[in-house]
Design an enzyme around this catalytic site. Structure first.
Site, short mmCIF file in Angstrom:
data_model
loop_
_atom_site.label_atom_id
_atom_site.label_comp_id
_atom_site.label_asym_id
_atom_site.label_seq_id
_atom_site.Cartn_x
_atom_site.Cartn_y
_atom_site.Cartn_z
N LYS A 12 0.95 -1.23 -0.10
CA LYS A 12 -0.06 0.06 0.09
C LYS A 12 0.91 1.32 0.07
O LYS A 12 2.15 1.32 0.27
CB LYS A 12 -0.88 0.03 1.20
CG LYS A 12 -1.85 -1.16 1.16
CD LYS A 12 -3.03 -1.01 2.34
CE LYS A 12 -4.12 -1.94 2.24
NZ LYS A 12 -4.88 -1.76 3.32
N TYR A 52 -12.68 -1.93 -3.75
CA TYR A 52 -12.92 -2.19 -2.56
C TYR A 52 -14.58 -2.24 -2.43
O TYR A 52 -14.97 -1.88 -1.29
CB TYR A 52 -12.38 -1.10 -1.44
CG TYR A 52 -11.01 -1.32 -0.95
CD1 TYR A 52 -10.57 -2.79 -0.13
CD2 TYR A 52 -10.14 -0.52 -0.99
CE1 TYR A 52 -9.39 -2.79 0.35
CE2 TYR A 52 -8.84 -0.72 -0.59
CZ TYR A 52 -8.59 -1.85 0.19
OH TYR A 52 -7.30 -2.19 0.63
N ARG A 88 -2.09 -14.38 4.70
CA ARG A 88 -3.13 -13.60 5.60
C ARG A 88 -2.30 -13.88 7.09
O ARG A 88 -2.19 -12.88 7.96
CB ARG A 88 -4.47 -14.25 5.78
CG ARG A 88 -5.00 -13.80 4.49
CD ARG A 88 -6.63 -13.95 4.68
NE ARG A 88 -7.24 -13.24 5.54
CZ ARG A 88 -7.84 -12.10 5.46
NH1 ARG A 88 -7.46 -11.64 4.48
NH2 ARG A 88 -8.27 -11.45 6.48
N THR A 94 -5.72 -7.22 10.84
CA THR A 94 -5.79 -5.90 9.82
C THR A 94 -5.39 -4.60 10.59
O THR A 94 -4.61 -3.76 10.27
CB THR A 94 -7.15 -5.70 9.75
OG1 THR A 94 -7.78 -6.99 9.11
CG2 THR A 94 -7.65 -4.77 9.18
N ARG A 105 2.37 -6.56 9.10
CA ARG A 105 1.70 -5.38 9.81
C ARG A 105 2.32 -4.90 11.17
O ARG A 105 2.36 -3.70 11.53
CB ARG A 105 0.32 -5.82 9.63
CG ARG A 105 -0.28 -5.59 8.53
CD ARG A 105 -1.66 -6.01 8.42
NE ARG A 105 -2.66 -5.87 7.17
CZ ARG A 105 -3.61 -6.47 6.86
NH1 ARG A 105 -4.13 -7.45 7.45
NH2 ARG A 105 -4.13 -5.95 5.73
N ASN A 115 -1.88 0.12 6.80
CA ASN A 115 -1.49 -1.10 7.33
C ASN A 115 -0.50 -2.01 6.24
O ASN A 115 -0.44 -3.24 6.49
CB ASN A 115 -2.61 -1.87 7.94
CG ASN A 115 -3.66 -2.40 6.79
OD1 ASN A 115 -3.54 -1.98 5.62
ND2 ASN A 115 -4.59 -2.96 7.02
N HIS A 118 -2.20 -5.47 1.57
CA HIS A 118 -3.51 -5.98 1.53
C HIS A 118 -3.47 -7.19 0.88
O HIS A 118 -2.24 -7.69 0.12
CB HIS A 118 -4.47 -5.07 0.52
CG HIS A 118 -5.62 -5.92 0.10
ND1 HIS A 118 -6.93 -5.90 0.79
CD2 HIS A 118 -5.90 -6.81 -1.01
CE1 HIS A 118 -7.65 -6.69 0.10
NE2 HIS A 118 -7.33 -7.17 -0.69
N GLU A 129 -9.74 -10.49 -7.62
CA GLU A 129 -8.63 -9.37 -7.36
C GLU A 129 -7.58 -9.56 -8.28
O GLU A 129 -6.84 -8.41 -8.96
CB GLU A 129 -8.16 -9.32 -5.89
CG GLU A 129 -9.39 -8.97 -5.06
CD GLU A 129 -8.88 -8.79 -3.45
OE1 GLU A 129 -7.69 -9.37 -2.99
OE2 GLU A 129 -9.67 -8.45 -2.82
P1 CMP Z 1 -7.67 -4.50 4.00
O1 CMP Z 1 -7.06 -5.89 3.95
O2 CMP Z 1 -6.80 -3.79 2.41
O3 CMP Z 1 -9.20 -4.45 3.55
C1 CMP Z 1 -9.87 -3.29 3.65
C2 CMP Z 1 -9.04 -2.41 4.64
O4 CMP Z 1 -10.08 -1.48 5.03
C3 CMP Z 1 -8.16 -2.74 5.56
O5 CMP Z 1 -7.35 -3.56 5.03
C4 CMP Z 1 -8.12 -1.65 6.43
O6 CMP Z 1 -6.91 -1.04 5.89
C5 CMP Z 1 -9.08 -0.85 6.29
N1 CMP Z 1 -9.80 -0.29 7.41
C6 CMP Z 1 -10.00 0.84 7.90
N2 CMP Z 1 -11.03 0.72 8.89
C7 CMP Z 1 -11.19 -0.42 9.18
C8 CMP Z 1 -12.21 -1.33 10.23
N3 CMP Z 1 -12.58 -0.64 11.06
N4 CMP Z 1 -12.18 -2.78 9.97
C9 CMP Z 1 -11.55 -3.23 8.90
N5 CMP Z 1 -10.94 -2.76 8.33
C10 CMP Z 1 -10.80 -1.19 8.12
#
Ligand code: CMP
Length: 136
Positions: A12, A52, A88, A94, A105, A115, A118, A129
């Site tokens: 990212k 997204y 993962r 996350t 992360r 973070n 992805h 994707e």
């Molecule tokens: P990602 O795995 O890219 O998928 C969706 C993204 O939303 C996640 O990583 C986070 O960076 C972002 N995000 C922001 N706020 C939240 C939240 N409250 N819960 C989950 N994802 C979040």
């Protein structure tokens, strides 16, 4: 039984901006992932919204799409046995605050938004994707 899978990984904007791509790719490689394809791109906000779309009802959707399109990203197809779950696990939770030692992360994530990486969360989403970024 062999279960070779491909998954989509994104480095990212926060991580690309800090020149962490080599370190992060090194973490994938040291866990046995092959990087089958990769490219550095910057998305339009409308493209991030499409990517997204599963999150479109979430309160963080707008900020999330603005963020993903705020700077260059590196998208990669990773391959390994059970790649989706393995990726993962290597990424960690996350929210970097909850991520375990040794995860990407934990090491590099700044916040739940920034973070650093992805990864696809299922076989179906991995296909969607990968096609999103690499369909010729
Ligand atoms: P990602 O795995 O890219 O998928 C969706 C993204 O939303 C996640 O990583 C986070 O960076 C972002 N995000 C922001 N706020 C939240 C939240 N409250 N819960 C989950 N994802 C979040």
């Amino acid at each position: 039984m062999s279960n070779l899978q491909q998954t989509l990984s994104i480095i990212k904007p926060d991580a690309v901006e800090r020149n962490l791509d080599k370190e992060i790719k090194g973490m994938f490689k040291s866990k046995g992932f092959l990087i089958l394809k990769e490219k550095k791109i910057q998305l339009e906000k409308s493209e991030a919204e499409k990517f997204y779309k599963v999150h479109e009802t979430k309160p963080f959707y707008n900020d999330l799409c603005a963020y993903l399109s705020s700077g260059p990203i590196i998208v990669m197809i990773l391959e390994k046995e059970n790649a989706i779950i393995a990726n993962r696990e290597l990424m960690g939770s996350t929210n970097p605050k909850d991520a375990k030692e040794g995860t990407i992360r934990k090491k590099y994530g700044i916040s739940i938004d920034k973070n650093s990486v992805h990864g696809s969360d299922s076989i179906d989403n991995a296909k969607i994707e990968i096609d999103f970024f690499f369909k010729d």
